[in-house]
Design a protein around this motif. Structure first.
Motif, PDB file in Angstrom:
ATOM      1  N   LYS A  99      42.802   1.984  25.801  1.00  0.00           N
ATOM      2  CA  LYS A  99      42.677   2.480  24.114  1.00  0.00           C
ATOM      3  C   LYS A  99      41.805   4.282  23.795  1.00  0.00           C
ATOM      4  N   ARG A 101      44.576   6.345  25.915  1.00  0.00           N
ATOM      5  CA  ARG A 101      45.030   7.052  25.726  1.00  0.00           C
ATOM      6  C   ARG A 101      45.860   7.548  27.229  1.00  0.00           C
ATOM      7  N   GLN A 128      54.944  -5.404  27.048  1.00  0.00           N
ATOM      8  CA  GLN A 128      55.336  -5.491  25.787  1.00  0.00           C
ATOM      9  C   GLN A 128      55.991  -4.777  25.148  1.00  0.00           C
ATOM     10  N   GLN A 134      56.597   3.075  21.049  1.00  0.00           N
ATOM     11  CA  GLN A 134      57.063   3.734  20.252  1.00  0.00           C
ATOM     12  C   GLN A 134      56.369   5.621  21.269  1.00  0.00           C
TER      13      GLN A 134
HETATM   14  C1  LIG Z   1      48.486  -1.382  29.538  1.00  0.00           C
HETATM   15  C2  LIG Z   1      47.755  -0.598  29.270  1.00  0.00           C
HETATM   16  C3  LIG Z   1      48.493  -0.298  30.603  1.00  0.00           C
HETATM   17  C4  LIG Z   1      47.007  -0.144  28.766  1.00  0.00           C
HETATM   18  O1  LIG Z   1      46.256   1.095  28.762  1.00  0.00           O
HETATM   19  P1  LIG Z   1      45.856   1.928  27.713  1.00  0.00           P
HETATM   20  O2  LIG Z   1      45.247   3.198  28.046  1.00  0.00           O
HETATM   21  O3  LIG Z   1      44.596   1.279  26.877  1.00  0.00           O
HETATM   22  O4  LIG Z   1      46.615   2.366  26.372  1.00  0.00           O
HETATM   23  P2  LIG Z   1      46.709   3.989  25.668  1.00  0.00           P
HETATM   24  O5  LIG Z   1      45.453   3.760  25.384  1.00  0.00           O
HETATM   25  O6  LIG Z   1      46.830   4.891  26.302  1.00  0.00           O
HETATM   26  O7  LIG Z   1      47.428   3.124  24.010  1.00  0.00           O
HETATM   27  C5  LIG Z   1      48.320   3.988  23.478  1.00  0.00           C
HETATM   28  C6  LIG Z   1      49.326   3.689  22.580  1.00  0.00           C
HETATM   29  O8  LIG Z   1      49.865   2.280  22.586  1.00  0.00           O
HETATM   30  C7  LIG Z   1      49.082   1.992  21.868  1.00  0.00           C
HETATM   31  N1  LIG Z   1      49.910   0.684  21.604  1.00  0.00           N
HETATM   32  C8  LIG Z   1      49.225  -0.261  22.262  1.00  0.00           C
HETATM   33  N2  LIG Z   1      50.110  -1.716  22.383  1.00  0.00           N
HETATM   34  C9  LIG Z   1      50.850  -1.772  21.317  1.00  0.00           C
HETATM   35  C10 LIG Z   1      51.698  -2.319  21.312  1.00  0.00           C
HETATM   36  N3  LIG Z   1      52.408  -3.919  21.223  1.00  0.00           N
HETATM   37  N4  LIG Z   1      52.850  -1.868  19.530  1.00  0.00           N
HETATM   38  C11 LIG Z   1      52.993  -0.655  19.729  1.00  0.00           C
HETATM   39  N5  LIG Z   1      51.768   0.777  20.065  1.00  0.00           N
HETATM   40  C12 LIG Z   1      51.081  -0.182  20.940  1.00  0.00           C
HETATM   41  C13 LIG Z   1      48.129   2.392  21.093  1.00  0.00           C
HETATM   42  O9  LIG Z   1      47.074   1.817  20.377  1.00  0.00           O
HETATM   43  C14 LIG Z   1      48.016   3.937  21.539  1.00  0.00           C
HETATM   44  O10 LIG Z   1      48.362   4.678  20.715  1.00  0.00           O
HETATM   45  P3  LIG Z   1      47.428   5.769  19.640  1.00  0.00           P
HETATM   46  O11 LIG Z   1      47.542   6.659  20.851  1.00  0.00           O
HETATM   47  O12 LIG Z   1      48.155   5.759  18.664  1.00  0.00           O
HETATM   48  O13 LIG Z   1      46.231   4.878  19.458  1.00  0.00           O
HETATM   49  C15 LIG Z   1      46.357  -1.902  30.443  1.00  0.00           C
HETATM   50  O14 LIG Z   1      45.964  -1.972  28.870  1.00  0.00           O
HETATM   51  C16 LIG Z   1      46.569  -2.377  30.911  1.00  0.00           C
HETATM   52  O15 LIG Z   1      45.726  -1.675  31.844  1.00  0.00           O
HETATM   53  N6  LIG Z   1      46.385  -3.745  30.870  1.00  0.00           N
HETATM   54  C17 LIG Z   1      46.617  -4.702  31.395  1.00  0.00           C
HETATM   55  C18 LIG Z   1      47.822  -4.564  32.868  1.00  0.00           C
HETATM   56  C19 LIG Z   1      49.037  -4.540  32.143  1.00  0.00           C
HETATM   57  O16 LIG Z   1      49.657  -5.455  31.593  1.00  0.00           O
HETATM   58  N7  LIG Z   1      49.741  -3.181  32.371  1.00  0.00           N
HETATM   59  C20 LIG Z   1      51.443  -3.251  31.597  1.00  0.00           C
HETATM   60  C21 LIG Z   1      52.281  -2.886  32.999  1.00  0.00           C
HETATM   61  S1  LIG Z   1      54.626  -3.521  32.011  1.00  0.00           S
END
Ligand SMILES: CC(C)(COP(=O)(O)OP(=O)(O)OC[C@H]1O[C@@H](n2cnc3c(N)ncnc32)[C@H](O)[C@@H]1OP(=O)(O)O)[C@@H](O)C(=O)NCCC(=O)NCCS
Length: 422
Positions: A99, A101, A128, A134
């Motif tokens: 969270k 970015r 997701q 987005q």
């Molecule tokens: C998924 C993951 C990569 C996200 O990483 P992160 O660095 O926390 O994400 P970010 O902070 O860049 O989020 C980017 C934006 O997406 C938004 N967002 C997150 N999930 C969302 C969703 N389902 N729908 C809409 N927006 C979403 C966030 O609120 C954020 O928005 P903002 O920048 O306007 O606040 C991290 O939680 C992770 O490593 N998870 C486990 C592994 C995984 O599932 N990887 C994805 C494989 S496809």
């Protein structure tokens, strides 16, 4: 493009980074496994084998990796035209970095690289859809799955053309017919040898059968036997992982062969693309029945199949994409696209549709279609029609409405499907 996060540096991973990357991937995808298992199972070829590049985000202060993702060199087909494509996999951010970015930074980095290399498309399998939507990705990949009673399959006589796969005899012909079929199906990957290794690997319970006519291989099916403990399967099941049929005989041969297994196999799980005529060929239009779970879906309607929300695409280099895509022929017209992109901001592109292709022109047209990059991607790949998107108010249009119908005809295409996961 906002590619900067203060205090974070993003670079190509190096051999020494492997332990950090293994740890990041473990925490994100398999926190109950050990780093040793992850390294053995997920990185048998180390970092950056041919066609794959791993990028690592490092925190300047601690010099520790905080995020990682992989770029994969792919190519796929749209209307028989090969499209260079970037695959994205393994996007992972350290638990303490979430969270902030960082994932967004990784995806902006991928988009920047794709555009620099004039790659028209980026493809990924989302955890997701909303997260990637987005950032401009569109859900375009659907899979249909039919778990049906084996005895419901048609016992076509073409089954006599089916023989077991023998790698020495059949591997190269099998790969060739896949490539031939891929060129006729939107979204199928043009596979490299690395893709084939896992697809044809001898796994416990996995079998491959080929359809052969006069010594010529014309189709094949890859399936996995399973004996799951879930209530759905009380006895042996068979999950079709991939099938390719160059001719109707090969297709009927595969179905007839599976039907003939009914004494041993109770359920066949047929995975396929939505346009496959499979559901019409069955004796019963309902899924395999499980004792005690006979509730109809709706009214007197039986449960039958399921639809999976699969992969996403994003147009990356628009000029490359528009130049490559063949269009259906019709009378010539010009449209201006006003494209809203959450990463790149607003872009305007005027396109002349004529003689089976698109040409980007300078002069703005009187007809303007206002769309997000994600909706443009849906239209571009033939998944949705502009008339429908205007009706739902997902996009806006100013100008002569008949041009929307022309656009829908020009981009008419079977929506993409893909057998490969990454
Ligand atoms: C998924 C993951 C990569 C996200 O990483 P992160 O660095 O926390 O994400 P970010 O902070 O860049 O989020 C980017 C934006 O997406 C938004 N967002 C997150 N999930 C969302 C969703 N389902 N729908 C809409 N927006 C979403 C966030 O609120 C954020 O928005 P903002 O920048 O306007 O606040 C991290 O939680 C992770 O490593 N998870 C486990 C592994 C995984 O599932 N990887 C994805 C494989 S496809």
């Amino acid at each position: 493009m906002a590619l900067d996060l203060p205090g974070i540096t993003l670079r190509l991973a190096q051999t020494d980074d492997l332990p950090q990357i293994v740890n990041l991937e473990r925490l994100a995808f398999a926190p109950l496994q050990s780093n040793t298992e992850i390294e053995r199972d997920w990185f048998p070829q180390g970092l950056n084998p041919p066609g794959r590049r791993q990028f690592l985000a490092i925190e300047d202060l601690t010099r520790l990796g905080i995020g990682v993702y992989t770029q994969i060199d792919l190519a796929l087909f749209i209307e028989s035209q090969e499209f260079p494509t970037m695959g994205i996999a393994g996007v992972a951010v350290a638990p303490e970095g979430r969270k902030q970015r960082i994932a967004r930074l990784l995806l902006e980095h991928a988009l920047d690289h794709a555009r620099t290399r004039q790659i028209p498309l980026i493809m990924l399998y989302p955890f997701q859809h909303g997260f990637y939507r987005q950032l401009g990705w569109a859900w375009v990949g659907r899979v249909h799955q039919y778990p049906v009673a084996c005895r419901s399959l048609p016992l076509y006589p073409e089954r006599f053309g089916i023989i077991p796969y023998d790698p020495e005899q059949h591997q190269s012909a099998l790969q060739q017919i896949y490539q031939q079929s891929a060129a006729r199906h939107n979204g199928w990957l043009k596979r490299q040898s690395s893709h084939w290794q896992s697809r044809l690997a001898r796994n416990h319970g996995r079998e491959i059968y080929c359809y052969v006519e006069s010594g010529k291989l014309l189709g094949y099916v890859v399936f996995q036997f399973n004996f799951p403990e879930t209530p759905l399967f009380q006895s042996l099941g068979l999950v079709v992982q991939e099938w390719v049929a160059l001719t109707a005989e090969a297709y009927r041969g595969i179905l007839g062969f599976l039907a003939a297994l009914e004494d041993q196999v109770e359920v066949v799980v047929w995975n396929t693309y939505p346009e496959d005529p499979f559901p019409y060929l069955l004796k019963e239009q309902q899924r395999h029945r499980v004792a005690g779970q006979h509730s109809p879906l709706y009214g007197l309607t039986h449960r039958f199949g399921e639809m999976g929300g699969g992969f996403m695409w994003r147009l990356a280099d628009l000029t490359a994409a528009f130049q490559l895509r063949p269009i259906q022929s019709g009378s010539a017209f010009t449209l201006t696209f006003q494209i809203d992109d959450p990463i790149l901001g607003e872009q305007t592109l005027t396109v002349n549709f004529a003689a089976g292709q698109m040409q980007i022109v300078k002069k703005v047209a009187p007809a303007i279609l206002k769309t997000s990059i994600a909706h443009l991607t849906e239209l571009f790949c033939g998944l949705r029609r502009s008339t429908e998107l205007v009706w739902t108010r997902e996009i806006e249009f100013e100008g002569d409405r008949s041009l929307l119908q022309k656009l829908d005809i020009a981009w008419q295409s079977t929506p993409p499907f893909c057998w490969d996961f990454f």
